[in-house]
Motif scaffolding. Structure first.
Motif, PDB file in Angstrom:
ATOM      1  N   VAL A 110      33.739  39.201  39.612  1.00  0.00           N
ATOM      2  CA  VAL A 110      34.856  38.322  39.295  1.00  0.00           C
ATOM      3  C   VAL A 110      36.167  38.899  39.819  1.00  0.00           C
ATOM      4  CG1 VAL A 110      36.226  37.369  37.396  1.00  0.00           C
ATOM      5  CG2 VAL A 110      33.725  37.272  37.308  1.00  0.00           C
ATOM      6  N   LEU A 111      36.375  40.185  39.634  1.00  0.00           N
ATOM      7  CA  LEU A 111      37.616  40.818  40.064  1.00  0.00           C
ATOM      8  C   LEU A 111      37.743  40.884  41.580  1.00  0.00           C
ATOM      9  CD1 LEU A 111      37.664  43.640  37.392  1.00  0.00           C
ATOM     10  CD2 LEU A 111      39.434  41.888  37.662  1.00  0.00           C
ATOM     11  N   ASP A 112      36.634  40.938  42.281  1.00  0.00           N
ATOM     12  CA  ASP A 112      36.664  40.976  43.739  1.00  0.00           C
ATOM     13  C   ASP A 112      36.743  39.581  44.348  1.00  0.00           C
ATOM     14  OD1 ASP A 112      36.500  43.723  43.707  1.00  0.00           O
ATOM     15  OD2 ASP A 112      34.333  43.790  44.031  1.00  0.00           O
ATOM     16  N   GLY A 113      36.722  38.548  43.502  1.00  0.00           N
ATOM     17  CA  GLY A 113      36.765  37.177  43.959  1.00  0.00           C
ATOM     18  C   GLY A 113      38.116  36.527  43.736  1.00  0.00           C
ATOM     19  N   PRO A 114      38.142  35.189  43.711  1.00  0.00           N
ATOM     20  CA  PRO A 114      39.402  34.444  43.581  1.00  0.00           C
ATOM     21  C   PRO A 114      40.219  34.798  42.340  1.00  0.00           C
ATOM     22  CG  PRO A 114      37.629  32.988  44.265  1.00  0.00           C
ATOM     23  CD  PRO A 114      36.992  34.292  43.924  1.00  0.00           C
ATOM     24  N   ILE A 115      39.565  35.077  41.219  1.00  0.00           N
ATOM     25  CA  ILE A 115      40.305  35.414  39.999  1.00  0.00           C
ATOM     26  C   ILE A 115      41.070  36.718  40.176  1.00  0.00           C
ATOM     27  CG2 ILE A 115      39.984  36.244  37.621  1.00  0.00           C
ATOM     28  CD1 ILE A 115      38.019  33.967  37.195  1.00  0.00           C
ATOM     29  N   GLY A 116      40.422  37.728  40.748  1.00  0.00           N
ATOM     30  CA  GLY A 116      41.106  38.990  41.001  1.00  0.00           C
ATOM     31  C   GLY A 116      42.225  38.847  42.004  1.00  0.00           C
ATOM     32  N   GLN A 117      42.012  38.005  43.007  1.00  0.00           N
ATOM     33  CA  GLN A 117      43.051  37.762  44.018  1.00  0.00           C
ATOM     34  C   GLN A 117      44.270  37.084  43.401  1.00  0.00           C
ATOM     35  OE1 GLN A 117      40.992  35.519  47.027  1.00  0.00           O
ATOM     36  NE2 GLN A 117      39.524  37.159  47.424  1.00  0.00           N
ATOM     37  N   ASP A 118      44.016  36.171  42.478  1.00  0.00           N
ATOM     38  CA  ASP A 118      45.108  35.482  41.779  1.00  0.00           C
ATOM     39  C   ASP A 118      45.927  36.471  40.952  1.00  0.00           C
ATOM     40  OD1 ASP A 118      46.620  33.255  40.726  1.00  0.00           O
ATOM     41  OD2 ASP A 118      45.422  33.406  38.898  1.00  0.00           O
ATOM     42  N   LEU A 119      45.241  37.357  40.239  1.00  0.00           N
ATOM     43  CA  LEU A 119      45.941  38.367  39.443  1.00  0.00           C
ATOM     44  C   LEU A 119      46.737  39.321  40.334  1.00  0.00           C
ATOM     45  CD1 LEU A 119      43.109  39.202  36.876  1.00  0.00           C
ATOM     46  CD2 LEU A 119      45.258  38.026  36.375  1.00  0.00           C
ATOM     47  N   ALA A 120      46.153  39.676  41.476  1.00  0.00           N
ATOM     48  CA  ALA A 120      46.836  40.588  42.399  1.00  0.00           C
ATOM     49  C   ALA A 120      48.125  39.970  42.936  1.00  0.00           C
ATOM     50  CB  ALA A 120      45.903  40.959  43.552  1.00  0.00           C
ATOM     51  N   LYS A 121      48.096  38.686  43.226  1.00  0.00           N
ATOM     52  CA  LYS A 121      49.310  38.006  43.710  1.00  0.00           C
ATOM     53  C   LYS A 121      50.401  38.022  42.644  1.00  0.00           C
ATOM     54  CE  LYS A 121      47.009  34.851  46.955  1.00  0.00           C
ATOM     55  NZ  LYS A 121      46.641  33.434  47.218  1.00  0.00           N
ATOM     56  N   LYS A 122      50.006  37.834  41.382  1.00  0.00           N
ATOM     57  CA  LYS A 122      50.989  37.824  40.300  1.00  0.00           C
ATOM     58  C   LYS A 122      51.579  39.218  40.093  1.00  0.00           C
ATOM     59  CE  LYS A 122      49.029  33.806  37.955  1.00  0.00           C
ATOM     60  NZ  LYS A 122      48.324  33.271  36.776  1.00  0.00           N
ATOM     61  N   LEU A 123      50.768  40.245  40.248  1.00  0.00           N
ATOM     62  CA  LEU A 123      51.275  41.608  40.131  1.00  0.00           C
ATOM     63  C   LEU A 123      52.187  41.958  41.309  1.00  0.00           C
ATOM     64  CD1 LEU A 123      48.107  43.437  38.779  1.00  0.00           C
ATOM     65  CD2 LEU A 123      50.356  43.437  37.688  1.00  0.00           C
ATOM     66  N   GLU A 124      51.833  41.474  42.498  1.00  0.00           N
ATOM     67  CA  GLU A 124      52.675  41.740  43.663  1.00  0.00           C
ATOM     68  C   GLU A 124      54.075  41.161  43.471  1.00  0.00           C
ATOM     69  OE1 GLU A 124      52.729  41.137  48.536  1.00  0.00           O
ATOM     70  OE2 GLU A 124      50.960  40.565  47.371  1.00  0.00           O
TER      71      GLU A 124
END
Length: 317
Positions: A110-124
């Motif tokens: 899950v974290l390596d997929g779209p959900i993790g990517q979404d969280l990474a964008k918010k942290l960026e």
């Protein structure tokens, strides 16, 4: 060449470049070892052009202090925690909702997929670049009172937790009293009976020697937590494309190794604890626990980021 160098701060223009990595883990913890491996890989991949100085054991402050330092550019790198990073992006704490993942491998997917990517964008957007989703394991409960077999056994226990709201809410629904505190103070708090117990993956319990001050280890598997491996956006934007490539490759390799080490430790340490005469290990009724904490998910769907919780619930176990 001279024009390019003038665009870069002196620290980044010089060779070798030194980056500081902070974390709060004990020396034998898989995350501490991952930091050392990352430093070695960066040096190797960069041909010695980048070195990583490691400041572990919360020398630079707790996880919250370090994640803030990363976001403001005062600290280059940190292997941090879900709870602290959630102070910047509250959605992230939903990863720790009870029984979201039956296995760590499912969480990684899950974290390596779209959900993790979404969280990474918010942290960026908060000044933090995610360079790896390391593993903080599936959590178990220890205490000094009695075995925890069924949800009712949690009632009245004072349990140290992180500041992560998902874990605190889990404990509250089970009838325990969550007591958030820094991990560095947990051993003494347990020894002095300020709290009855705590929850952590077996690797963290072992590296911090919490079994010395806790008689009962109950395998509840109640929460998964991620350890965001992050870099300051300010530092990241000063790197050349080659430097970024070396950092990303080293982070990817170190994250994969750390995940495996955490998964392996669950098997090895459970066997070790089952043979240890000073502690008593039991398996909890996880079906009963899962039913008891369903209310936490329902309540979290009502939060401002409820849409994210529903998305996560759809892919959870």
């Amino acid at each position: 060449m001279s024009a390019l160098l003038l665009c870069l701060p002196q620290a980044f223009a010089q060779s070798p470049l030194t980056l500081t990595l902070g974390h709060g883990n004990a020396p034998n913890n898989p995350k501490s070892k991952a930091a050392e491996q990352f430093a070695e890989l960066v040096k190797e991949k960069s041909g010695g052009k980048i070195t990583v100085a490691i400041e572990g054991g919360a020398k630079l402050g707790d996880d919250l202090a370090m994640i803030i330092s990363v976001s403001t550019g005062k600290l280059d790198l940190s292997i941090n925690s879900q709870g602290a990073a959630s102070s910047l992006v509250p959605d992230l704490s939903a990863i720790g909702l009870p029984y979201a993942f039956a296995t760590s491998a499912k969480a990684w997917e899950v974290l390596d997929g779209p959900i993790g990517q979404d969280l990474a964008k918010k942290l960026e957007a908060k000044g933090v670049i995610v360079i790896g989703w390391m593993d903080n394991g599936i959590r178990q409960i220890t205490n000094s009172k009695h075995p925890v077999v069924k949800p009712e056994d949690m009632i009245g226990l004072r349990i140290r937790t992180t500041t992560d709201k998902s874990i605190m809410d889990t404990m509250t629904v089970l009838g325990a009293s969550p007591v958030p505190m820094n991990f560095s103070t947990v051993y003494d708090a347990l020894k002095q009976k300020f709290v009855d117990g705590q929850d952590n993956p077996l690797a963290n319990i072992h590296s911090a020697k919490l079994h010395e001050v806790q008689q009962y280890i109950s395998i509840t598997n109640h929460n998964y937590s991620v350890a965001p491996f992050v870099m300051s956006r300010q530092a990241w934007e000063k790197l050349s494309s080659d430097q970024r490539g070396w950092i990303k490759a080293a982070a990817q390799d170190a994250t994969a190794a750390q995940r495996k080490a955490m998964a392996d430790s669950d098997v090895l340490l459970l066997a070790e604890y089952e043979k240890m005469p000073s502690v008593k290990v039991n398996k909890a009724d996880q079906a009963a626990f899962k039913a008891a904490v369903k209310k936490v998910w329902d309540n979290w769907e009502l939060k401002p980021f409820g849409a994210f919780v529903k998305k996560l619930r759809a892919v959870s176990n």
